[in-house]
Design a protein around this motif. Structure first.
Motif, PDB file in Angstrom:
ATOM      1  N   TYR A 148      -8.929  12.851   6.912  1.00  0.00           N
ATOM      2  CA  TYR A 148      -8.671  13.691   5.818  1.00  0.00           C
ATOM      3  C   TYR A 148      -9.605  14.452   4.923  1.00  0.00           C
ATOM      4  O   TYR A 148      -9.262  14.454   3.643  1.00  0.00           O
ATOM      5  CB  TYR A 148      -9.387  12.317   4.914  1.00  0.00           C
ATOM      6  CG  TYR A 148      -8.007  11.098   5.052  1.00  0.00           C
ATOM      7  CD1 TYR A 148      -6.849  10.919   4.573  1.00  0.00           C
ATOM      8  CD2 TYR A 148      -8.660   9.972   6.870  1.00  0.00           C
ATOM      9  CE1 TYR A 148      -6.057   9.331   4.795  1.00  0.00           C
ATOM     10  CE2 TYR A 148      -8.000   9.273   6.712  1.00  0.00           C
ATOM     11  CZ  TYR A 148      -6.445   8.610   6.138  1.00  0.00           C
ATOM     12  OH  TYR A 148      -6.042   7.802   6.290  1.00  0.00           O
ATOM     13  N   THR A 182      -2.149  11.837   5.648  1.00  0.00           N
ATOM     14  CA  THR A 182      -3.709  12.635   5.240  1.00  0.00           C
ATOM     15  C   THR A 182      -3.348  14.282   4.665  1.00  0.00           C
ATOM     16  O   THR A 182      -3.633  14.855   3.928  1.00  0.00           O
ATOM     17  CB  THR A 182      -4.362  13.193   6.518  1.00  0.00           C
ATOM     18  OG1 THR A 182      -4.089  14.231   7.262  1.00  0.00           O
ATOM     19  CG2 THR A 182      -4.388  12.184   7.820  1.00  0.00           C
ATOM     20  N   ASP A 207       7.334  11.047   1.266  1.00  0.00           N
ATOM     21  CA  ASP A 207       7.117   9.574   0.469  1.00  0.00           C
ATOM     22  C   ASP A 207       7.756   8.363   0.728  1.00  0.00           C
ATOM     23  O   ASP A 207       8.133   8.037  -0.076  1.00  0.00           O
ATOM     24  CB  ASP A 207       5.964  10.195  -0.283  1.00  0.00           C
ATOM     25  CG  ASP A 207       4.582   9.425  -0.809  1.00  0.00           C
ATOM     26  OD1 ASP A 207       4.410   9.635   0.593  1.00  0.00           O
ATOM     27  OD2 ASP A 207       4.426   8.945  -1.513  1.00  0.00           O
ATOM     28  N   SER A 211       4.424   4.538  -2.555  1.00  0.00           N
ATOM     29  CA  SER A 211       3.457   5.015  -2.178  1.00  0.00           C
ATOM     30  C   SER A 211       2.462   5.385  -3.525  1.00  0.00           C
ATOM     31  O   SER A 211       3.459   6.368  -4.431  1.00  0.00           O
ATOM     32  CB  SER A 211       3.103   5.595  -1.160  1.00  0.00           C
ATOM     33  OG  SER A 211       1.357   7.364  -0.971  1.00  0.00           O
ATOM     34  N   TYR A 213       1.221   9.240  -3.993  1.00  0.00           N
ATOM     35  CA  TYR A 213       2.312  10.008  -3.900  1.00  0.00           C
ATOM     36  C   TYR A 213       2.875  10.882  -4.140  1.00  0.00           C
ATOM     37  O   TYR A 213       3.387  11.602  -5.173  1.00  0.00           O
ATOM     38  CB  TYR A 213       2.152  10.843  -2.001  1.00  0.00           C
ATOM     39  CG  TYR A 213       1.189  11.197  -1.303  1.00  0.00           C
ATOM     40  CD1 TYR A 213      -0.383  11.710  -2.143  1.00  0.00           C
ATOM     41  CD2 TYR A 213       0.627  10.677  -0.473  1.00  0.00           C
ATOM     42  CE1 TYR A 213      -1.519  11.582  -1.220  1.00  0.00           C
ATOM     43  CE2 TYR A 213      -0.899  10.528   0.186  1.00  0.00           C
ATOM     44  CZ  TYR A 213      -1.597  11.271  -0.144  1.00  0.00           C
ATOM     45  OH  TYR A 213      -2.884  11.319   0.814  1.00  0.00           O
ATOM     46  N   GLY A 218       1.212   1.738  -4.998  1.00  0.00           N
ATOM     47  CA  GLY A 218       0.576   2.031  -4.380  1.00  0.00           C
ATOM     48  C   GLY A 218       0.101   0.506  -3.201  1.00  0.00           C
ATOM     49  O   GLY A 218      -1.107   0.015  -2.304  1.00  0.00           O
ATOM     50  N   ARG A 228       0.359   6.880   0.912  1.00  0.00           N
ATOM     51  CA  ARG A 228      -0.909   6.224   0.094  1.00  0.00           C
ATOM     52  C   ARG A 228      -0.722   5.159   0.095  1.00  0.00           C
ATOM     53  O   ARG A 228      -0.885   4.564  -1.322  1.00  0.00           O
ATOM     54  CB  ARG A 228      -1.608   7.447  -0.195  1.00  0.00           C
ATOM     55  CG  ARG A 228      -2.830   6.923  -0.835  1.00  0.00           C
ATOM     56  CD  ARG A 228      -3.769   8.582  -1.225  1.00  0.00           C
ATOM     57  NE  ARG A 228      -5.143   8.261  -0.934  1.00  0.00           N
ATOM     58  CZ  ARG A 228      -6.136   7.983  -0.698  1.00  0.00           C
ATOM     59  NH1 ARG A 228      -6.211   8.347   0.524  1.00  0.00           N
ATOM     60  NH2 ARG A 228      -8.112   8.026  -1.178  1.00  0.00           N
ATOM     61  N   ARG A 230      -2.928   2.405  -2.130  1.00  0.00           N
ATOM     62  CA  ARG A 230      -4.017   1.867  -3.378  1.00  0.00           C
ATOM     63  C   ARG A 230      -3.989   0.670  -3.807  1.00  0.00           C
ATOM     64  O   ARG A 230      -3.666  -0.119  -4.414  1.00  0.00           O
ATOM     65  CB  ARG A 230      -3.898   3.158  -4.249  1.00  0.00           C
ATOM     66  CG  ARG A 230      -4.731   2.630  -5.616  1.00  0.00           C
ATOM     67  CD  ARG A 230      -4.625   3.431  -6.999  1.00  0.00           C
ATOM     68  NE  ARG A 230      -6.092   3.612  -7.275  1.00  0.00           N
ATOM     69  CZ  ARG A 230      -6.827   2.538  -8.149  1.00  0.00           C
ATOM     70  NH1 ARG A 230      -6.338   1.812  -8.100  1.00  0.00           N
ATOM     71  NH2 ARG A 230      -7.866   2.946  -8.960  1.00  0.00           N
ATOM     72  N   ASP A 237      -9.922   6.842  -6.316  1.00  0.00           N
ATOM     73  CA  ASP A 237      -8.892   6.731  -5.206  1.00  0.00           C
ATOM     74  C   ASP A 237      -8.108   7.762  -5.306  1.00  0.00           C
ATOM     75  O   ASP A 237      -7.187   8.859  -5.766  1.00  0.00           O
ATOM     76  CB  ASP A 237      -7.670   5.877  -6.245  1.00  0.00           C
ATOM     77  CG  ASP A 237      -6.928   6.162  -4.670  1.00  0.00           C
ATOM     78  OD1 ASP A 237      -6.797   6.340  -3.777  1.00  0.00           O
ATOM     79  OD2 ASP A 237      -5.201   5.984  -5.597  1.00  0.00           O
ATOM     80  N   TRP A 239      -7.495  11.574  -3.797  1.00  0.00           N
ATOM     81  CA  TRP A 239      -6.715  11.766  -2.945  1.00  0.00           C
ATOM     82  C   TRP A 239      -7.552  12.863  -1.627  1.00  0.00           C
ATOM     83  O   TRP A 239      -8.712  13.497  -1.937  1.00  0.00           O
ATOM     84  CB  TRP A 239      -5.262  12.517  -3.112  1.00  0.00           C
ATOM     85  CG  TRP A 239      -4.754  11.926  -4.230  1.00  0.00           C
ATOM     86  CD1 TRP A 239      -4.688  10.693  -4.556  1.00  0.00           C
ATOM     87  CD2 TRP A 239      -3.552  12.014  -4.913  1.00  0.00           C
ATOM     88  NE1 TRP A 239      -3.906  10.072  -5.294  1.00  0.00           N
ATOM     89  CE2 TRP A 239      -3.662  11.009  -5.243  1.00  0.00           C
ATOM     90  CE3 TRP A 239      -2.398  13.237  -4.614  1.00  0.00           C
ATOM     91  CZ2 TRP A 239      -1.965  11.180  -6.016  1.00  0.00           C
ATOM     92  CZ3 TRP A 239      -1.331  13.211  -4.977  1.00  0.00           C
ATOM     93  CH2 TRP A 239      -1.451  11.918  -5.680  1.00  0.00           C
ATOM     94  N   TYR A 243      -5.385  17.426   1.882  1.00  0.00           N
ATOM     95  CA  TYR A 243      -3.490  17.252   1.199  1.00  0.00           C
ATOM     96  C   TYR A 243      -3.889  18.138   0.321  1.00  0.00           C
ATOM     97  O   TYR A 243      -4.942  18.657  -1.348  1.00  0.00           O
ATOM     98  CB  TYR A 243      -3.241  15.981   0.607  1.00  0.00           C
ATOM     99  CG  TYR A 243      -2.084  16.044  -0.411  1.00  0.00           C
ATOM    100  CD1 TYR A 243      -0.884  16.968  -0.267  1.00  0.00           C
ATOM    101  CD2 TYR A 243      -1.494  15.327  -1.273  1.00  0.00           C
ATOM    102  CE1 TYR A 243       0.336  17.394  -0.484  1.00  0.00           C
ATOM    103  CE2 TYR A 243      -0.471  14.978  -1.847  1.00  0.00           C
ATOM    104  CZ  TYR A 243       0.439  15.654  -1.939  1.00  0.00           C
ATOM    105  OH  TYR A 243       1.645  16.361  -2.182  1.00  0.00           O
TER     106      TYR A 243
END
Length: 478
Positions: A148, A182, A207, A211, A213, A218, A228, A230, A237, A239, A243
């Motif tokens: 990540y 990631t 996505d 997610s 993103y 999340g 992602r 959450r 959180d 990122w 990314y």
């Protein structure tokens, strides 16, 4: 001799294949970058090799050392393959939602697999990132790959995936579609293509709809290796550093159902067996291509093989139980008990931190609704008007159970309801036959079940309701 000195020479250089799309004279052609044909079976082979080579160059990883990583599976497999080829020990920490095929693949490479609960806040000591970092710290000669935040992650794609696509399309690519996990694949590949094209290539992220993103809340979703999650109790959180958001022009949310039905059609109609995140990318690519002209060219990166998901996405029973298949319309189905108006109402649900007094109020309100006064409960709170996913249902509690505990002094109204949960309620997909569901429910001695549609809990049904429905004449042509 037409041979290679090492398996590592077979990483990358994957083919580009044009897909058959509905043709009415409009829309752009869509080409698939088949990353499952890399040596280790996924796009993560590229970063596995690059990260280890960079660690060797820097001295962070020395002969006889140990590679440690937290992953949903594919990065672990890529690292484990390279580690095996280079003679390193490998330890992989996985969330418990990873497919059995992924776990078995890692063990086949000789990796030591550590499984921890998924769906935890980032700060929790049992979160896979924290567990992996702790193992690396305690293990002599260990190196934590840390995909990540490792710059070698996007760099691998800048140096290989991007140039391959540019060469394979003869510089004609106009749109790149890739999942965001990631962020390394879309960032490195997109950055190269933007530079090579003078900014002409548009980069689009695909996505899971839940997610963060793409603007989701999340909550858990069913497509592995994308998006992602959450946890609502996560404090920070941040990122991933891998990314590079400035590279991505747009992120499209794709429902789990669309991702999974897309890959099932792709296998049956075009002979390409790919994983769930590939379905997310392809569903987004088809949407993008439909709004373009034939002079444009869309490339979708399909990250891995469907062979890793045969027990899930390509298993009709699993898909039906999770509510992703509609079942046989000629028979009475569980979902027939939940008309559209009832499905739109939020399912009564409790967070495990909720006080017993709140649970009693919810349960008493449910008396006389046709199902036993029982509600499911789980580890994460659910927002207003939103049904939980089946992955969030950790237990259940009944009115009779709580009232008996209060009367006996085993519970107080200020207790957490999570301390008084029983077993989770049985779940049935909305498309399952009512008669079969009733037989299973009766065999388990339960009076209430949760109904799932597209993986989400949309209502409760009682054994009595199922018995009435199952006793009706079979429906024709619905």
């Amino acid at each position: 001799m037409d041979a290679h000195e090492s398996l590592l020479e077979l990483i990358g250089n994957t083919p580009l294949v044009r897909l058959r799309t509905p043709s009415d004279g409009r829309g752009a052609p869509v080409y698939a970058k088949l990353e499952y044909l890399s040596a280790g079976g996924s796009v993560k082979d590229r970063i596995g090799l690059r990260m280890i080579e960079e660690a060797e160059r820097s001295g962070a990883l020395r002969p006889g050392g140990t590679v440690v990583e937290a992953t949903s599976g594919n990065t672990g497999a890529g690292l484990a393959m390279v580690a095996a080829a280079k003679g390193y020990r490998m330890i992989v920490v996985l969330p418990d939602k990873s497919s059995a095929e992924k776990v078995n693949t890692l063990r086949a490479y000789g990796a030591e697999v550590v499984v921890r609960p998924g769906g935890l806040p980032l700060e929790h000591p049992e979160h896979i990132l924290n567990v992996a970092a702790g193992i690396a710290e305690r293990t002599p000669g260990a190196w934590f790959a840390g995909q990540y935040g490792n710059p070698a992650n996007p760099e691998a794609h800048y140096l290989t995936t991007g140039p391959e696509i540019w060469r394979q399309t003869g510089g004609r690519v106009t749109h790149l579609v890739s999942c965001v996990g990631t962020g390394g694949t879309i960032s490195g590949t997109g950055r190269y293509l933007k530079e090579a094209s003078g900014g002409r290539v548009r980069v689009i992220g695909a996505d899971p709809a839940a997610s963060v993103y793409s603007g989701g809340d999340g909550r858990p979703y069913f497509v592995e290796a994308a998006g992602r999650f959450r946890h609502p109790e996560t404090v920070d959180d941040s990122w991933p550093d891998s990314y590079q958001r400035e590279v991505v022009d747009e992120v499209l949310p794709i429902r789990d159902r669309d991702s999974l039905t897309t890959i099932r059609r792709l296998a049956r109609e075009q002979g390409l067996l790919v994983g769930g995140s590939a379905g997310t990318a392809l569903a987004a690519a088809l949407r993008v291509a439909a709004g373009l002209g034939p002079e444009q060219l869309v490339v979708a990166i399909l990250p891995d093989s469907g062979r890793q998901y045969l027990s899930k996405y390509f298993n009709d029973q699993w898909m039906l139980r999770q509510g992703f298949l509609d079942g046989d319309p000629a028979v009475a189905r569980v979902g027939d008990l939940l008309p559209a108006a009832r499905r739109a109402e939020p399912l009564p649900y409790l967070h495990h931190h909720a006080p017993v007094g709140e649970a009693l109020a919810v349960l008493r309100e449910r008396q006389g609704t046709g199902a036993d006064p029982v509600v499911p409960a789980g580890p994460a709170p659910v927002g207003p008007g939103r049904q939980p996913t089946s992955m969030e249902l950790a237990g259940a509690v009944s009115l009779a159970q709580l009232e008996a505990a209060l009367a006996a002094g085993r519970a107080a109204v200020t207790d957490r309801v999570g301390d008084h949960l029983g077993e989770p309620l049985p779940v049935f997909g909305a498309g399952e036959g009512a008669a079969a569901a009733l037989a299973e429910l009766s065999g388990r001695g339960c009076g209430t079940a949760v109904v799932l549609a597209d993986g989400h809990a949309v209502g409760l049904v009682g054994a009595g309701e199922l018995a009435v429905l199952a006793g009706a004449e079979p429906k024709q042509g619905r």
